[in-house]
Scaffold this motif. Structure first.
Motif, PDB file in Angstrom:
ATOM      1  N   ASN A 179       0.822  -1.212   0.000  1.00  0.00           N
ATOM      2  CA  ASN A 179       0.000   0.000   0.000  1.00  0.00           C
ATOM      3  C   ASN A 179       0.852   1.257   0.000  1.00  0.00           C
ATOM      4  O   ASN A 179       0.562   2.224  -0.717  1.00  0.00           O
ATOM      5  CB  ASN A 179      -0.936  -0.004   1.211  1.00  0.00           C
ATOM      6  CG  ASN A 179      -2.024  -1.047   1.106  1.00  0.00           C
ATOM      7  OD1 ASN A 179      -2.357  -1.506   0.008  1.00  0.00           O
ATOM      8  ND2 ASN A 179      -2.587  -1.446   2.229  1.00  0.00           N
ATOM      9  N   ARG A 180       1.925   1.235   0.792  1.00  0.00           N
ATOM     10  CA  ARG A 180       2.821   2.391   0.844  1.00  0.00           C
ATOM     11  C   ARG A 180       3.512   2.592  -0.502  1.00  0.00           C
ATOM     12  O   ARG A 180       3.645   3.724  -0.989  1.00  0.00           O
ATOM     13  CB  ARG A 180       3.856   2.184   1.949  1.00  0.00           C
ATOM     14  CG  ARG A 180       4.816   3.345   2.149  1.00  0.00           C
ATOM     15  CD  ARG A 180       4.121   4.545   2.729  1.00  0.00           C
ATOM     16  NE  ARG A 180       5.051   5.645   2.948  1.00  0.00           N
ATOM     17  CZ  ARG A 180       4.713   6.914   2.903  1.00  0.00           C
ATOM     18  NH1 ARG A 180       3.466   7.271   2.659  1.00  0.00           N
ATOM     19  NH2 ARG A 180       5.602   7.861   3.123  1.00  0.00           N
TER      20      ARG A 180
ATOM     21  N   SER B 230       2.075   9.267  -6.132  1.00  0.00           N
ATOM     22  CA  SER B 230       2.654  10.588  -5.894  1.00  0.00           C
ATOM     23  C   SER B 230       3.677  10.937  -6.964  1.00  0.00           C
ATOM     24  O   SER B 230       3.710  12.068  -7.467  1.00  0.00           O
ATOM     25  CB  SER B 230       3.301  10.622  -4.506  1.00  0.00           C
ATOM     26  OG  SER B 230       3.964  11.841  -4.286  1.00  0.00           O
TER      27      SER B 230
ATOM     28  N   ASP C  53       1.060   4.131  -2.951  1.00  0.00           N
ATOM     29  CA  ASP C  53       0.831   5.546  -2.653  1.00  0.00           C
ATOM     30  C   ASP C  53       1.963   6.412  -3.197  1.00  0.00           C
ATOM     31  O   ASP C  53       1.733   7.485  -3.769  1.00  0.00           O
ATOM     32  CB  ASP C  53       0.712   5.762  -1.139  1.00  0.00           C
ATOM     33  CG  ASP C  53      -0.605   5.258  -0.575  1.00  0.00           C
ATOM     34  OD1 ASP C  53      -1.545   5.029  -1.371  1.00  0.00           O
ATOM     35  OD2 ASP C  53      -0.692   5.091   0.664  1.00  0.00           O
TER      36      ASP C  53
END
Length: 283
Positions: free
Chosen positions: A29-30, A37, A33
Motif C-alpha cells: 500500500n505504501r 505521488s 501511494d
C-alpha cells in the motif's frame, strides 16, 4: 549519432526509496501511494527498490515468496494502469515450480507485464568481520537477459549484485539499451565502498544512464540497506541522489545528452574485433 524524436527525447524518472516493514500489505500500500505521488509529479517511469514487499534476508524469502502473477504483481499492474506509467517493480521473492527467485516485474501504462527479470548473479559474499550473506541458501539464479521497450528508449534490467558484472551492461548496450536500471540493496560495508563507483563505471563504460533504487535504511533490520538511490548520466555525473530516509527522487533522462556524449567520444562505434581476435600465446 542515434536520432531521437523531439517529444520523446526527455522523460522524467522517479526512484522510490521505500521504508520496508515486516507487513507485506503495508509495504504494498505504501509503495502504491508513492508511485501515485511520483506520477503526479510527472514521472513517466517509476522504479521501486529490491525486495520492496518483504524484509531482505534468506530466512524471509520462503515466507514472503509468491507466484507471478500474484498479490504483489496484481497491485503493481493496477497502479501502473491507474497512473498510466511504466513501473519497474523493484523485486519480490518469487516462487515457481518449487524454486525461489529474486524477481523484478515490469508493467506498462495499460497494466500489462512487459518483463520479468530474475536476478542472475546471486549475492554470496564473505567480508571477514563485516558481512557474510548467501542468497544461494534459498534462491536460484535467473538465466535470461531482460530488456523492454518504451516510447522513450530501450531499458535493460539487473538486480543489485548484477551491477558488478560489466558484461551484462555491455550486452544490454549492444542490444540498444540507453538506460540500465538496477533495484538494489547494498549494505553498510559494500555501499560506501562500491555503490556509486559501480554505477558511474557502468554509465561511463557504456555511455548510458544508470539508475539504482534502494530500500530506505532501517537500523533495526537484520540486514541494513545503504540507501542512497542514485541516477548517473552517460558522462558519469550523479544527477540525482537520495540520502538514507524514505523519499522519492527524480531525474530528467535526456536522450539528446546521451547522443551528444556518444558523438563526442565515439567508443561504441569503434569495433576492435581485430584486437580481441589476436591469438593469445603463452611463454
Amino acid at each position: 549519432m542515434q536520432r531521437v524524436k523531439g517529444n520523446m527525447a526527455k522523460f522524467r524518472l522517479a526512484l522510490i526509496q521505500l521504508r520496508v516493514s515486516a507487513a507485506k500489505t503495508e509495504n504494498l500500500n505504501r509503495a502504491c501511494d508513492l508511485v501515485k505521488s511520483a506520477a503526479g509529479q510527472g514521472a513517466k517511469l517509476v522504479v521501486l527498490p529490491e525486495c520492496f514487499n518483504s524484509p531482505y534476508g534468506t530466512k524471509y524469502f520462503p515466507e514472503y515468496a509468491e507466484k507471478i502473477p500474484g498479490e504483489s504483481t496484481q497491485k503493481l499492474s493496477e497502479i501502473a494502469k491507474e497512473c498510466g506509467i511504466y513501473l519497474i517493480g523493484g523485486s519480490i521473492p518469487e516462487e515457481d515450480a518449487g524454486k525461489l527467485y529474486n524477481t523484478c516485474p515490469v508493467f506498462g501504462p495499460d497494466g500489462t507485464m512487459l518483463a520479468k527479470h530474475r536476478k542472475i548473479h546471486l549475492f554470496d559474499i564473505n567480508v571477514p568481520g563485516k558481512i557474510q550473506f548467501q542468497e544461494s541458501e534459498t534462491l536460484s539464479p535467473g538465466d535470461r537477459f531482460s530488456v523492454f521497450d518504451t516510447p522513450y528508449c530501450k531499458i535493460g534490467l539487473g538486480i543489485c549484485y548484477d551491477i558488478r558484472f560489466a558484461e551484462l551492461a555491455q550486452i544490454y548496450t549492444q542490444k540498444g539499451c540507453q538506460l540500465l536500471v538496477y533495484p538494489g540493496a547494498f549494505n553498510l560495508t559494500t555501499g560506501p565502498a562500491h555503490w556509486e563507483l559501480l554505477q558511474r563505471g557502468r554509465a561511463v563504460d557504456n555511455q548510458v544512464y544508470v539508475a539504482t533504487a534502494s530500500p530506505a535504511r532501517d537500523e533495526k533490520a537484520s540486514y541494513i540497506a545503504w540507501g542512497h538511490s542514485t541516477v548517473v548520466n552517460p558522462w558519469g555525473e550523479v544527477i540525482a541522489k537520495a540520502a538514507m530516509e524514505e523519499t522519492v527522487i527524480y531525474a530528467d533522462i535526456d536522450l539528446k545528452k546521451l547522443a551528444e556524449v556518444r558523438q563526442q567520444i565515439p567508443i561504441l562505434s569503434q569495433k576492435r574485433s581485430d584486437l580481441y581476435a589476436v591469438e593469445v600465446k603463452t611463454v
